[in-house]
Design a protein around this motif. Structure first.
Motif, PDB file in Angstrom:
ATOM      1  N   ALA A  39       0.843  -1.205   0.000  1.00 19.63           N
ATOM      2  CA  ALA A  39       0.000   0.000   0.000  1.00 19.63           C
ATOM      3  C   ALA A  39       0.872   1.247   0.000  1.00 19.63           C
ATOM      4  O   ALA A  39       0.565   2.227  -0.699  1.00 19.63           O
ATOM      5  CB  ALA A  39      -0.920  -0.014   1.216  1.00 19.63           C
ATOM      6  N   TYR A  40       1.955   1.218   0.759  1.00 25.06           N
ATOM      7  CA  TYR A  40       2.896   2.344   0.774  1.00 25.06           C
ATOM      8  C   TYR A  40       3.526   2.533  -0.601  1.00 25.06           C
ATOM      9  O   TYR A  40       3.686   3.667  -1.081  1.00 25.06           O
ATOM     10  CB  TYR A  40       3.975   2.096   1.826  1.00 25.06           C
ATOM     11  CG  TYR A  40       5.097   3.105   1.810  1.00 25.06           C
ATOM     12  CD1 TYR A  40       4.889   4.420   2.217  1.00 25.06           C
ATOM     13  CD2 TYR A  40       6.374   2.742   1.368  1.00 25.06           C
ATOM     14  CE1 TYR A  40       5.924   5.348   2.196  1.00 25.06           C
ATOM     15  CE2 TYR A  40       7.408   3.666   1.342  1.00 25.06           C
ATOM     16  CZ  TYR A  40       7.179   4.967   1.750  1.00 25.06           C
ATOM     17  OH  TYR A  40       8.205   5.880   1.721  1.00 25.06           O
ATOM     18  N   ASP A  41       3.863   1.427  -1.254  1.00 23.78           N
ATOM     19  CA  ASP A  41       4.431   1.484  -2.606  1.00 23.78           C
ATOM     20  C   ASP A  41       3.462   2.136  -3.581  1.00 23.78           C
ATOM     21  O   ASP A  41       3.847   2.984  -4.391  1.00 23.78           O
ATOM     22  CB  ASP A  41       4.773   0.066  -3.072  1.00 23.78           C
ATOM     23  CG  ASP A  41       5.154   0.012  -4.536  1.00 23.78           C
ATOM     24  OD1 ASP A  41       6.226   0.538  -4.895  1.00 23.78           O
ATOM     25  OD2 ASP A  41       4.370  -0.546  -5.341  1.00 23.78           O
ATOM     26  N   ARG A  42       2.180   1.765  -3.497  1.00 24.35           N
ATOM     27  CA  ARG A  42       1.172   2.366  -4.391  1.00 24.35           C
ATOM     28  C   ARG A  42       0.993   3.855  -4.081  1.00 24.35           C
ATOM     29  O   ARG A  42       0.798   4.668  -4.986  1.00 24.35           O
ATOM     30  CB  ARG A  42      -0.161   1.639  -4.227  1.00 24.35           C
ATOM     31  CG  ARG A  42      -0.188   0.197  -4.731  1.00 24.35           C
ATOM     32  CD  ARG A  42       0.152   0.076  -6.211  1.00 24.35           C
ATOM     33  NE  ARG A  42       1.603   0.064  -6.428  1.00 24.35           N
ATOM     34  CZ  ARG A  42       2.209   0.435  -7.551  1.00 24.35           C
ATOM     35  NH1 ARG A  42       1.482   0.882  -8.555  1.00 24.35           N
ATOM     36  NH2 ARG A  42       3.509   0.382  -7.684  1.00 24.35           N
TER      37      ARG A  42
ATOM     38  N   ALA B 204       3.971   5.696  -5.598  1.00 22.53           N
ATOM     39  CA  ALA B 204       3.917   5.659  -7.061  1.00 22.53           C
ATOM     40  C   ALA B 204       2.872   6.623  -7.614  1.00 22.53           C
ATOM     41  O   ALA B 204       3.087   7.232  -8.676  1.00 22.53           O
ATOM     42  CB  ALA B 204       3.619   4.244  -7.534  1.00 22.53           C
ATOM     43  N   ILE B 205       1.758   6.790  -6.911  1.00 19.91           N
ATOM     44  CA  ILE B 205       0.656   7.614  -7.421  1.00 19.91           C
ATOM     45  C   ILE B 205       0.740   9.059  -6.917  1.00 19.91           C
ATOM     46  O   ILE B 205       0.477   9.999  -7.669  1.00 19.91           O
ATOM     47  CB  ILE B 205      -0.698   6.980  -7.038  1.00 19.91           C
ATOM     48  CG1 ILE B 205      -0.866   5.641  -7.759  1.00 19.91           C
ATOM     49  CG2 ILE B 205      -1.861   7.917  -7.370  1.00 19.91           C
ATOM     50  CD1 ILE B 205      -2.013   4.810  -7.270  1.00 19.91           C
ATOM     51  N   CYS B 206       1.117   9.227  -5.662  1.00 23.77           N
ATOM     52  CA  CYS B 206       1.140  10.571  -5.075  1.00 23.77           C
ATOM     53  C   CYS B 206       2.474  11.295  -5.265  1.00 23.77           C
ATOM     54  O   CYS B 206       2.524  12.531  -5.216  1.00 23.77           O
ATOM     55  CB  CYS B 206       0.807  10.494  -3.586  1.00 23.77           C
ATOM     56  SG  CYS B 206      -0.839   9.824  -3.250  1.00 23.77           S
ATOM     57  N   ASN B 207       3.558  10.536  -5.447  1.00 18.93           N
ATOM     58  CA  ASN B 207       4.874  11.139  -5.675  1.00 18.93           C
ATOM     59  C   ASN B 207       5.581  10.445  -6.838  1.00 18.93           C
ATOM     60  O   ASN B 207       6.680   9.878  -6.671  1.00 18.93           O
ATOM     61  CB  ASN B 207       5.742  11.043  -4.416  1.00 18.93           C
ATOM     62  CG  ASN B 207       5.198  11.854  -3.267  1.00 18.93           C
ATOM     63  OD1 ASN B 207       5.311  13.072  -3.244  1.00 18.93           O
ATOM     64  ND2 ASN B 207       4.575  11.165  -2.310  1.00 18.93           N
ATOM     65  N   PRO B 208       4.986  10.440  -8.017  1.00 16.63           N
ATOM     66  CA  PRO B 208       5.554   9.677  -9.146  1.00 16.63           C
ATOM     67  C   PRO B 208       6.953  10.139  -9.550  1.00 16.63           C
ATOM     68  O   PRO B 208       7.782   9.317  -9.951  1.00 16.63           O
ATOM     69  CB  PRO B 208       4.537   9.910 -10.272  1.00 16.63           C
ATOM     70  CG  PRO B 208       3.820  11.164  -9.902  1.00 16.63           C
ATOM     71  CD  PRO B 208       3.764  11.167  -8.414  1.00 16.63           C
ATOM     72  N   LEU B 209       7.222  11.444  -9.467  1.00 17.05           N
ATOM     73  CA  LEU B 209       8.520  11.965  -9.894  1.00 17.05           C
ATOM     74  C   LEU B 209       9.633  11.594  -8.912  1.00 17.05           C
ATOM     75  O   LEU B 209      10.815  11.543  -9.290  1.00 17.05           O
ATOM     76  CB  LEU B 209       8.451  13.490 -10.052  1.00 17.05           C
ATOM     77  CG  LEU B 209       7.452  14.001 -11.102  1.00 17.05           C
ATOM     78  CD1 LEU B 209       7.457  15.522 -11.140  1.00 17.05           C
ATOM     79  CD2 LEU B 209       7.776  13.427 -12.477  1.00 17.05           C
ATOM     80  N   ARG B 210       9.270  11.342  -7.665  1.00 15.20           N
ATOM     81  CA  ARG B 210      10.264  10.991  -6.639  1.00 15.20           C
ATOM     82  C   ARG B 210      10.278   9.496  -6.329  1.00 15.20           C
ATOM     83  O   ARG B 210      11.007   9.043  -5.441  1.00 15.20           O
ATOM     84  CB  ARG B 210       9.971  11.775  -5.347  1.00 15.20           C
ATOM     85  CG  ARG B 210      10.039  13.294  -5.513  1.00 15.20           C
ATOM     86  CD  ARG B 210       9.668  13.979  -4.206  1.00 15.20           C
ATOM     87  NE  ARG B 210      10.514  13.507  -3.105  1.00 15.20           N
ATOM     88  CZ  ARG B 210      10.121  13.449  -1.846  1.00 15.20           C
ATOM     89  NH1 ARG B 210       8.881  13.787  -1.516  1.00 15.20           N
ATOM     90  NH2 ARG B 210      10.947  13.027  -0.902  1.00 15.20           N
ATOM     91  N   TYR B 211       9.481   8.738  -7.069  1.00 20.03           N
ATOM     92  CA  TYR B 211       9.311   7.308  -6.777  1.00 20.03           C
ATOM     93  C   TYR B 211      10.647   6.567  -6.765  1.00 20.03           C
ATOM     94  O   TYR B 211      10.954   5.818  -5.828  1.00 20.03           O
ATOM     95  CB  TYR B 211       8.373   6.683  -7.806  1.00 20.03           C
ATOM     96  CG  TYR B 211       8.115   5.204  -7.587  1.00 20.03           C
ATOM     97  CD1 TYR B 211       7.248   4.766  -6.584  1.00 20.03           C
ATOM     98  CD2 TYR B 211       8.747   4.243  -8.367  1.00 20.03           C
ATOM     99  CE1 TYR B 211       7.010   3.415  -6.378  1.00 20.03           C
ATOM    100  CE2 TYR B 211       8.519   2.895  -8.175  1.00 20.03           C
ATOM    101  CZ  TYR B 211       7.648   2.485  -7.179  1.00 20.03           C
ATOM    102  OH  TYR B 211       7.418   1.142  -6.981  1.00 20.03           O
TER     103      TYR B 211
END
Length: 336
Positions: free
Chosen positions: A138-141, A144-151
């Motif tokens: 869940a943390y990974d998702r 990935a969705i809320c901070n895509p540029l810093r993923y």
């Protein structure tokens, strides 16, 4: 009550000597598993179904683990966490099925105290690890969705491996404490009203001193359930808020990614919560077939369900599996 089955306990006692049942200090050496009831000729049908189910589940999970390990294109955080999830599914499935399969063809549904504790250890390790891994996913998702540029910077390979290892070690270490506390108890009963051993079923058989186990189990249940649920709920609240601001196309991708994880989460949570609640509250009103299904659901459904939905819904995994089988059937197909 609804859960007390007409099992011939007197015949069981007659079939075993007192030395086989009790040690010199009065402690139990074997347990009777009376969750099976009277199956008659249907035991052979159940045996075949259980054997096939175990073989299919084990093979699918093992296949996806091998594919993820061998394919460098899948060495990403999401797939590494999935690999941990599939491996944990093997642990949960194997904690139940081998003994269950042998019992279906056995006249005496008994289990030694040592084997029972081993089963308790792996069943509870599976439960704790499943919640931890789903929380990390869940943390990974969320990232990935809320901070895509810093993923890539947030979930580096090192951090991904550390999170995956921590999720696995959590259950391994926690369950050691639970089993050690249970082994110190002197038991006055030998009947477990299930198809397998779990910790609270043994604690209920204690002559005395089970309060420490009950309190510790309750605290650990709260830690294992409340913290992961809080992280998962907060992650999905943030994801929902972000998706509302996105375009319809982006929303579709978000929903497709998250629905798979939520299906995995709830398929495990339903059965796990029932098992935890049934020992704390009176669940006699639950019909016996429903009780049997829910008591084993979290050990059977998620390990089978997870690789199927991720293998079908995740394009990268699906493509790699298809390529693997194409090369097996047609060796001339070049490796990608």
């Amino acid at each position: 009550t609804v859960f007390t089955l007409p099992f011939p306990e007197k015949e069981f006692l007659k079939s075993l000597s007192s030395k086989q049942i009790m040690e010199q200090n009065g402690n139990v050496t074997v347990f009777l598993l009376d969750g099976f009831g009277e199956m008659g000729p249907l035991s052979y049908l159940y045996f075949i179904c259980a054997l096939l189910l175990y073989a299919i589940t084990f093979s699918i999970n093992l296949l996806l683990i091998i594919v993820i390990i061998l394919k460098k294109s899948l060495h990403e955080p999401m797939f590494i966490f999935l690999c941990s999830l599939f491996a944990n599914g093997l642990v949960g499935n194997s904690a139940l099925f081998p003994k269950l399969i042998s019992d279906l063809l056995s006249e005496k549904k008994i289990i030694s105290r040592t084997v029972c504790y081993v089963q308790v250890y792996f069943v509870h390790t599976y439960m704790a690890n499943e919640m931890a891994i789903l929380t990390v996913m869940a943390y990974d998702r969320y990232v990935a969705i809320c901070n895509p540029l810093r993923y890539v910077n947030i979930l580096t390979k090192t951090k991904t491996c550390m999170l995956s290892l921590a999720a696995c070690l959590y259950g391994i270490l926690l369950t050691i404490i639970i089993v050690v506390l249970t082994t110190r108890l002197q038991l006055c009963g030998f009947t477990i009203h299930k198809h397998y051993c779990d910790n609270m079923s043994i604690v209920k058989l204690a002559c005395a001193g089970g309060n420490v186990n009950s309190v510790f189990g309750l605290v650990m249940t709260g830690v294992t359930a409340v913290i992961p649920l809080t992280v998962i709920v907060c992650s999905y609240i943030q994801i929902a808020m972000i998706s509302l601001k996105a375009s319809k196309g982006a929303q579709g991708k978000v929903y497709q990614t998250c629905i798979t994880h939520l299906l995995t989460f709830f398929s495990f949570l339903i059965g796990a919560l029932f098992v935890l609640i049934q020992h704390r509250l009176n669940s006699d009103f639950v019909p016996y077939p429903v009780h049997v299904f829910l008591s084993v659901e979290y050990l059977i459904v998620p390990p089978l369900f997870n690789p199927l939905i991720y293998g079908i819904r995740t394009e990268k995994i699906r493509n790699e599996v298809i390529k693997l089988f194409r090369r097996r059937t047609n060796p001339s197909v070049p490796k990608s």
